[in-house]
Design a protein around this motif. Structure first.
Motif, PDB file in Angstrom:
ATOM      1  N   VAL A  36       0.854  -1.191   0.000  1.00 30.71           N
ATOM      2  CA  VAL A  36       0.000   0.000   0.000  1.00 30.71           C
ATOM      3  C   VAL A  36       0.881   1.230   0.000  1.00 30.71           C
ATOM      4  O   VAL A  36       1.728   1.397   0.874  1.00 30.71           O
ATOM      5  N   ASP A  37       0.702   2.085  -0.987  1.00 22.79           N
ATOM      6  CA  ASP A  37       1.457   3.333  -1.106  1.00 22.79           C
ATOM      7  C   ASP A  37       0.700   4.441  -0.377  1.00 22.79           C
ATOM      8  O   ASP A  37       0.163   5.358  -0.980  1.00 22.79           O
ATOM      9  N   GLY A  38       0.634   4.309   0.931  1.00 22.49           N
ATOM     10  CA  GLY A  38      -0.101   5.255   1.757  1.00 22.49           C
ATOM     11  C   GLY A  38      -0.355   4.623   3.105  1.00 22.49           C
ATOM     12  O   GLY A  38       0.365   3.723   3.533  1.00 22.49           O
ATOM     13  N   ASP A  39      -1.422   5.074   3.777  1.00 17.24           N
ATOM     14  CA  ASP A  39      -1.733   4.529   5.096  1.00 17.24           C
ATOM     15  C   ASP A  39      -2.853   3.498   5.002  1.00 17.24           C
ATOM     16  O   ASP A  39      -3.531   3.383   3.995  1.00 17.24           O
ATOM     17  N   TYR A  60       1.341   4.961   7.973  1.00 18.83           N
ATOM     18  CA  TYR A  60       0.975   4.311   9.226  1.00 18.83           C
ATOM     19  C   TYR A  60       0.016   3.146   8.993  1.00 18.83           C
ATOM     20  O   TYR A  60      -0.639   3.041   7.954  1.00 18.83           O
ATOM     21  N   PHE A  61      -0.056   2.265  10.004  1.00 25.45           N
ATOM     22  CA  PHE A  61      -0.941   1.102   9.954  1.00 25.45           C
ATOM     23  C   PHE A  61      -1.746   1.095  11.248  1.00 25.45           C
ATOM     24  O   PHE A  61      -1.194   0.919  12.327  1.00 25.45           O
ATOM     25  N   ASP A  62      -3.046   1.311  11.145  1.00 21.36           N
ATOM     26  CA  ASP A  62      -3.901   1.459  12.314  1.00 21.36           C
ATOM     27  C   ASP A  62      -5.004   0.402  12.312  1.00 21.36           C
ATOM     28  O   ASP A  62      -5.886   0.424  11.457  1.00 21.36           O
ATOM     29  N   VAL A  63      -4.921  -0.516  13.274  1.00 18.84           N
ATOM     30  CA  VAL A  63      -5.963  -1.527  13.459  1.00 18.84           C
ATOM     31  C   VAL A  63      -6.453  -1.500  14.910  1.00 18.84           C
ATOM     32  O   VAL A  63      -6.848  -2.516  15.466  1.00 18.84           O
ATOM     33  N   SER A  64      -6.433  -0.323  15.509  1.00 19.69           N
ATOM     34  CA  SER A  64      -6.872  -0.189  16.892  1.00 19.69           C
ATOM     35  C   SER A  64      -8.374  -0.438  17.015  1.00 19.69           C
ATOM     36  O   SER A  64      -9.130  -0.281  16.047  1.00 19.69           O
ATOM     37  N   ASN A  65      -8.773  -0.867  18.191  1.00 22.01           N
ATOM     38  CA  ASN A  65     -10.198  -1.108  18.503  1.00 22.01           C
ATOM     39  C   ASN A  65     -10.862  -2.087  17.536  1.00 22.01           C
ATOM     40  O   ASN A  65     -12.010  -1.903  17.154  1.00 22.01           O
ATOM     41  N   ASP A  81       3.988   5.024  12.158  1.00 17.00           N
ATOM     42  CA  ASP A  81       3.562   4.405  13.411  1.00 17.00           C
ATOM     43  C   ASP A  81       2.640   3.203  13.191  1.00 17.00           C
ATOM     44  O   ASP A  81       1.907   3.124  12.206  1.00 17.00           O
ATOM     45  N   ILE A  82       2.704   2.290  14.175  1.00 21.13           N
ATOM     46  CA  ILE A  82       1.880   1.082  14.189  1.00 21.13           C
ATOM     47  C   ILE A  82       0.927   1.209  15.369  1.00 21.13           C
ATOM     48  O   ILE A  82       1.367   1.337  16.517  1.00 21.13           O
ATOM     49  N   LEU A  83      -0.365   1.196  15.091  1.00 19.95           N
ATOM     50  CA  LEU A  83      -1.374   1.343  16.136  1.00 19.95           C
ATOM     51  C   LEU A  83      -2.192   0.061  16.229  1.00 19.95           C
ATOM     52  O   LEU A  83      -3.004  -0.228  15.337  1.00 19.95           O
ATOM     53  N   ILE A  84      -1.933  -0.709  17.287  1.00 15.92           N
ATOM     54  CA  ILE A  84      -2.642  -1.972  17.487  1.00 15.92           C
ATOM     55  C   ILE A  84      -3.271  -2.021  18.884  1.00 15.92           C
ATOM     56  O   ILE A  84      -3.534  -3.087  19.421  1.00 15.92           O
ATOM     57  N   TYR A  85      -3.511  -0.859  19.476  1.00 14.38           N
ATOM     58  CA  TYR A  85      -4.032  -0.822  20.833  1.00 14.38           C
ATOM     59  C   TYR A  85      -5.515  -1.190  20.885  1.00 14.38           C
ATOM     60  O   TYR A  85      -6.229  -1.133  19.881  1.00 14.38           O
ATOM     61  N   ASN A  86      -5.918  -1.610  22.075  1.00 14.58           N
ATOM     62  CA  ASN A  86      -7.307  -1.958  22.369  1.00 14.58           C
ATOM     63  C   ASN A  86      -7.852  -3.068  21.466  1.00 14.58           C
ATOM     64  O   ASN A  86      -8.861  -2.921  20.796  1.00 14.58           O
ATOM     65  N   ASN A  87      -7.121  -4.180  21.464  1.00 16.35           N
ATOM     66  CA  ASN A  87      -7.556  -5.396  20.780  1.00 16.35           C
ATOM     67  C   ASN A  87      -7.559  -6.522  21.810  1.00 16.35           C
ATOM     68  O   ASN A  87      -7.580  -6.260  23.011  1.00 16.35           O
ATOM     69  N   GLN A  88      -7.491  -7.754  21.336  1.00 20.82           N
ATOM     70  CA  GLN A  88      -7.431  -8.916  22.224  1.00 20.82           C
ATOM     71  C   GLN A  88      -6.142  -9.693  21.990  1.00 20.82           C
ATOM     72  O   GLN A  88      -6.111 -10.918  22.120  1.00 20.82           O
ATOM     73  N   LEU A  89      -5.087  -8.996  21.626  1.00 18.30           N
ATOM     74  CA  LEU A  89      -3.819  -9.641  21.301  1.00 18.30           C
ATOM     75  C   LEU A  89      -3.148 -10.197  22.554  1.00 18.30           C
ATOM     76  O   LEU A  89      -3.079  -9.528  23.579  1.00 18.30           O
ATOM     77  N   THR A  90      -2.616 -11.406  22.439  1.00 16.34           N
ATOM     78  CA  THR A  90      -1.847 -12.018  23.515  1.00 16.34           C
ATOM     79  C   THR A  90      -0.370 -12.090  23.148  1.00 16.34           C
ATOM     80  O   THR A  90       0.446 -12.505  23.962  1.00 16.34           O
TER      81      THR A  90
END
Length: 161
Positions: A36-39, A60-65, A81-90
């Motif tokens: 992907v040539d963008g976010d 950036y890559f945002d998969v938060s919530n 930046d990488i945004l992976i907050y507020n998921n169920q990742l272990t």
């Protein structure tokens, strides 16, 4: 002939997924992943895993919530930046091996930093269940937030500097 037909279906499915999630300026690779040539903004995805396999994302890559339980299909390279907050990742297994940017992975169910790149600009892992720094980055050039984790003693083998 059958292989070409199957490949066409896979390519059309990728195109449909990109259209559904408003992913633009992309290239489909031979392995079915996309560059992907963008976010990429897949916030509030409400899926346990990514709907498509990524290779490179220029911004950036945002998969938060999003309800993610795995980073399967995560890009090998992310340009911001990488945004992976507020998921169920272990686990952080699946993150790029290297990044010069900030990773936001707070509010998950992480118990360790294994899978984290060796060098990051910043790392925000607050509000998880991390008990050890083992497997974490060797170099953090900016902020390192581990608030609200049950770390009792710093792990001498973590290597964090």
């Amino acid at each position: 002939m059958i292989k070409l037909f199957e490949q066409f279906n896979n390519e059309q499915e990728i195109i449909n997924i990109c259209k559904k999630y408003n992913i633009k300026k992309y290239t489909i690779n031979l392995d079915g992943s996309i560059d992907v040539d963008g976010d990429v903004n897949l916030c509030n995805l409400n899926k346990e895993k990514l709907p498509i396999k990524f290779n490179k994302v220029k911004s950036y890559f945002d998969v938060s919530n999003s309800g993610l339980k795995t980073l399967e299909g995560f890009p090998k390279e992310v340009g911001d930046d990488i945004l992976i907050y507020n998921n169920q990742l272990t686990s952080l297994v699946g993150l790029p091996e290297k990044t010069n940017h900030i990773i936001h992975c707070g509010y998950n169910q992480l118990t360790s930093l294994e899978g984290c790149p060796l060098e990051v600009e910043g790392l925000y892992c607050n509000n998880n269940m991390i008990t050890s720094l083992k497997g974490g980055p060797m170099v953090i050039n900016g902020d390192f937030d581990l608030r609200n984790n049950p770390i009792s003693v710093c792990d001498k083998d973590s290597g964090v500097t």
